[in-house]
Design a protein around this motif. Structure first.
Motif, PDB file in Angstrom:
ATOM      1  N   THR A 142       0.814  -1.209   0.000  1.00 15.07           N
ATOM      2  CA  THR A 142       0.000   0.000   0.000  1.00 15.07           C
ATOM      3  C   THR A 142       0.849   1.260   0.000  1.00 15.07           C
ATOM      4  OG1 THR A 142      -0.091  -0.118   2.394  1.00 15.07           O
ATOM      5  CG2 THR A 142      -1.892  -1.120   1.171  1.00 15.07           C
ATOM      6  N   GLY A 143       2.167   1.111  -0.227  1.00 15.03           N
ATOM      7  CA  GLY A 143       2.995   2.307  -0.371  1.00 15.03           C
ATOM      8  C   GLY A 143       3.142   3.072   0.921  1.00 15.03           C
ATOM      9  N   ARG A 144       3.421   2.372   1.987  1.00 17.32           N
ATOM     10  CA  ARG A 144       3.577   3.060   3.265  1.00 17.32           C
ATOM     11  C   ARG A 144       4.764   4.012   3.188  1.00 17.32           C
ATOM     12  NH1 ARG A 144       3.367  -2.161   4.519  1.00 17.32           N
ATOM     13  NH2 ARG A 144       1.349  -2.927   5.124  1.00 17.32           N
ATOM     14  N   VAL A 145       4.638   5.140   3.818  1.00 21.08           N
ATOM     15  CA  VAL A 145       5.706   6.128   3.754  1.00 21.08           C
ATOM     16  C   VAL A 145       6.182   6.503   5.149  1.00 21.08           C
ATOM     17  CG1 VAL A 145       4.982   7.085   1.572  1.00 21.08           C
ATOM     18  CG2 VAL A 145       3.966   7.933   3.671  1.00 21.08           C
ATOM     19  N   CYS A 146       5.976   5.596   6.097  1.00 22.66           N
ATOM     20  CA  CYS A 146       6.337   5.938   7.466  1.00 22.66           C
ATOM     21  C   CYS A 146       7.848   6.052   7.602  1.00 22.66           C
ATOM     22  CB  CYS A 146       5.795   4.902   8.427  1.00 22.66           C
ATOM     23  SG  CYS A 146       6.100   3.231   7.934  1.00 22.66           S
ATOM     24  N   SER A 147       8.265   6.967   8.435  1.00 25.98           N
ATOM     25  CA  SER A 147       9.686   7.167   8.682  1.00 25.98           C
ATOM     26  C   SER A 147      10.142   6.133   9.691  1.00 25.98           C
ATOM     27  CB  SER A 147       9.908   8.569   9.235  1.00 25.98           C
ATOM     28  OG  SER A 147       9.242   8.672  10.485  1.00 25.98           O
ATOM     29  N   ALA A 180       8.800   6.183  13.172  1.00 22.82           N
ATOM     30  CA  ALA A 180       7.404   5.822  13.428  1.00 22.82           C
ATOM     31  C   ALA A 180       7.198   4.322  13.432  1.00 22.82           C
ATOM     32  CB  ALA A 180       6.519   6.448  12.344  1.00 22.82           C
ATOM     33  N   MET A 240       3.740   1.771  13.865  1.00 27.75           N
ATOM     34  CA  MET A 240       3.102   1.333  12.636  1.00 27.75           C
ATOM     35  C   MET A 240       3.076  -0.181  12.634  1.00 27.75           C
ATOM     36  SD  MET A 240       2.548   4.205  11.159  1.00 27.75           S
ATOM     37  CE  MET A 240       2.369   3.976   9.423  1.00 27.75           C
ATOM     38  N   THR A 295      -4.019   6.355  -0.938  1.00 25.80           N
ATOM     39  CA  THR A 295      -3.446   5.594   0.174  1.00 25.80           C
ATOM     40  C   THR A 295      -2.443   6.431   0.936  1.00 25.80           C
ATOM     41  OG1 THR A 295      -3.725   3.538  -1.065  1.00 25.80           O
ATOM     42  CG2 THR A 295      -2.191   3.506   0.786  1.00 25.80           C
ATOM     43  N   GLN A 352      -3.037   7.655   4.801  1.00 27.59           N
ATOM     44  CA  GLN A 352      -2.133   7.324   5.893  1.00 27.59           C
ATOM     45  C   GLN A 352      -1.522   8.575   6.505  1.00 27.59           C
ATOM     46  OE1 GLN A 352       0.601   4.384   4.446  1.00 27.59           O
ATOM     47  NE2 GLN A 352      -0.927   2.767   4.451  1.00 27.59           N
ATOM     48  N   MET A 403      -1.571   9.638  10.373  1.00 24.21           N
ATOM     49  CA  MET A 403      -0.337   9.958  11.108  1.00 24.21           C
ATOM     50  C   MET A 403      -0.492  11.304  11.809  1.00 24.21           C
ATOM     51  SD  MET A 403       2.978   8.737   8.949  1.00 24.21           S
ATOM     52  CE  MET A 403       2.471   8.924   7.269  1.00 24.21           C
ATOM     53  N   LEU A 406       2.121  12.436  14.374  1.00 21.82           N
ATOM     54  CA  LEU A 406       3.401  12.433  13.633  1.00 21.82           C
ATOM     55  C   LEU A 406       3.319  13.470  12.530  1.00 21.82           C
ATOM     56  CD1 LEU A 406       3.781   8.557  13.414  1.00 21.82           C
ATOM     57  CD2 LEU A 406       4.911  10.100  15.020  1.00 21.82           C
TER      58      LEU A 406
END
Lengths: 198, 202
Positions: A117-122, A125, A129, B150, B154, B158, B164
């Protein structure tokens, strides 16, 4: 604090549900056989039905066919729909029944892992997550619940429906919903206790 | 405030799973077409089944009548040695039986053919839809919008639920940079403007 028995129904992601007044107008037009009314019904409820089906089927697979079958069942049932319940409730019941039928036909909950799903969390995080493996564990734990328990979990926790609304939808007493939630929670805690932050 | 850990975990899983497939703009039309097609198929199957039953009953009655006639003839004929119907009558009865059998076989073949045609039509319709989506670029656009949606979805979570802010800002900018023409990129621009406005007020 939301009244969990009689509070308002609000989808998890904050989208407001179509109002009762909007639904009343649609019911009247649908009863007259207004074709554009059916188009409006689909446009107003398609996303919500899709999201509900996605959750009831364990967050996996393409739910396009299920959504199509829901609205096909709604189309066929239009002549019998008298507006005693709201359009939202009516469609939610149809969605629940279609998902039950699909599970009976396939004999299992679909377990195909969702696409990336293309997560972009750093990196900072990451601790809050959920990675794919953990998501898989949660999905399997939810899938292992009996159907009746899984439905109340989705409707109450993810669709944010109060107990009263859930009991109306499923045609059981509020006490039964509470008991099912309690048992589902116990099973989930048993399997996923290491993931839960108290 | 202590949040319910079960609910928190489920909501995290729901968020991580991402949204379902993008909505179809022509769903109402597809539903109506599908309803009409299934109604036609059901009507054809019922009519064929009724015809098969009628023919089957007719065959049964006809066979019973033939046996009755043969029995009568047998009784009426003089005793042995050679009491049998005339060759012409036998040939005529055989011909009638053969005709009825042929009609029943033809009907069964038509039923099989109609079922096969219906299955082919449904397969063809599915293929046509897939080709139309590819040819119009709709599938590509839908995938781009889904990806942008998406990311923004998200980023919203966040910012609003996990606090965040910096990660959310990076995500909004990424959605705008990668998918600038999508509706979700516009939403991301609006979000950035809103956050910047809040920052100015502080």
């Amino acid at each position: 604090m939301v009244d969990m028995v009689n509070g308002p129904a609000l989808a998890l992601d904050g989208d407001p549900l179509p109002t009762e007044r909007e639904d009343d107008g649609l019911v009247a037009r649908l009863a007259r056989g207004d074709q554009a009314a059916f188009d409006a019904l689909v446009a107003a409820h398609q996303d919500r039905v899709s999201r509900l089906a996605y959750r009831l089927l364990g967050w996996s697979g393409d739910v396009d066919d299920v959504v199509q079958e829901v609205f096909l069942a709604a189309w066929k049932a239009l002549p019998r729909f008298q507006g005693r319940s709201s359009v939202t409730t009516w469609l939610t019941r149809i969605t629940i029944n279609e998902c039950r039928s699909l599970r009976r036909r396939w004999g299992r909950v679909l377990h195909r892992e969702p696409a990336e799903t293309g997560r972009v969390c750093s990196p900072a995080a990451d601790s809050r997550m959920m990675n794919g493996e953990t998501l898989g564990r949660v999905r399997r734990a939810v899938a292992a619940l009996p159907v009746r328990h899984r439905e109340v979990v989705v409707l109450h926790y993810l669709e944010q429906m109060p107990i009263g609304t859930v009991s109306d939808l499923l045609g059981v007493s509020a006490n039964t919903v509470v008991v099912r939630l309690h048992r589902a929670r116990a099973k989930l805690k048993n399997k996923l206790s290491d993931l839960m932050q108290e | 405030m202590n949040r319910d850990p079960v609910e928190t975990l489920l909501r995290q899983a729901d968020w991580a799973a991402g949204p379902p497939s993008a909505s179809r703009v022509d769903l109402a039309d597809r539903v109506r077409r599908l309803a009409r097609r299934r109604h036609r198929t059901q009507t054809a199957v019922r009519a064929t089944a009724a015809a098969v039953v009628v023919i089957g009953v007719g065959l049964a009655v006809h066979s019973a009548t033939l046996r009755h006639r043969l029995d009568d003839r047998t009784v009426a004929l003089p005793p042995p040695p050679a009491a049998s119907p005339s060759p012409e009558e036998v040939a005529q009865l055989r011909s009638q039986l053969a005709q009825l059998q042929k009609e029943a076989n033809d009907l069964a073949a038509r039923i099989r053919s109609m079922t096969a045609i219906q299955e082919q039509r449904e397969r063809l319709a599915r293929m046509e839809r897939a080709v139309a989506r590819l040819e119009s670029g709709e599938e590509v656009r839908a995938q781009m919008e889904r990806a942008a949606f998406t990311i923004v979805y998200q980023a919203d979570r966040m910012d609003r639920e996990l606090g965040l802010r910096e990660s959310a800002l990076r995500a909004y900018r990424q959605a705008i940079r990668l998918f600038p023409e999508t509706p979700s990129a516009k939403v991301a621009r609006d979000r950035l403007a809103e956050i910047n406005t809040q920052g100015d007020r502080l």
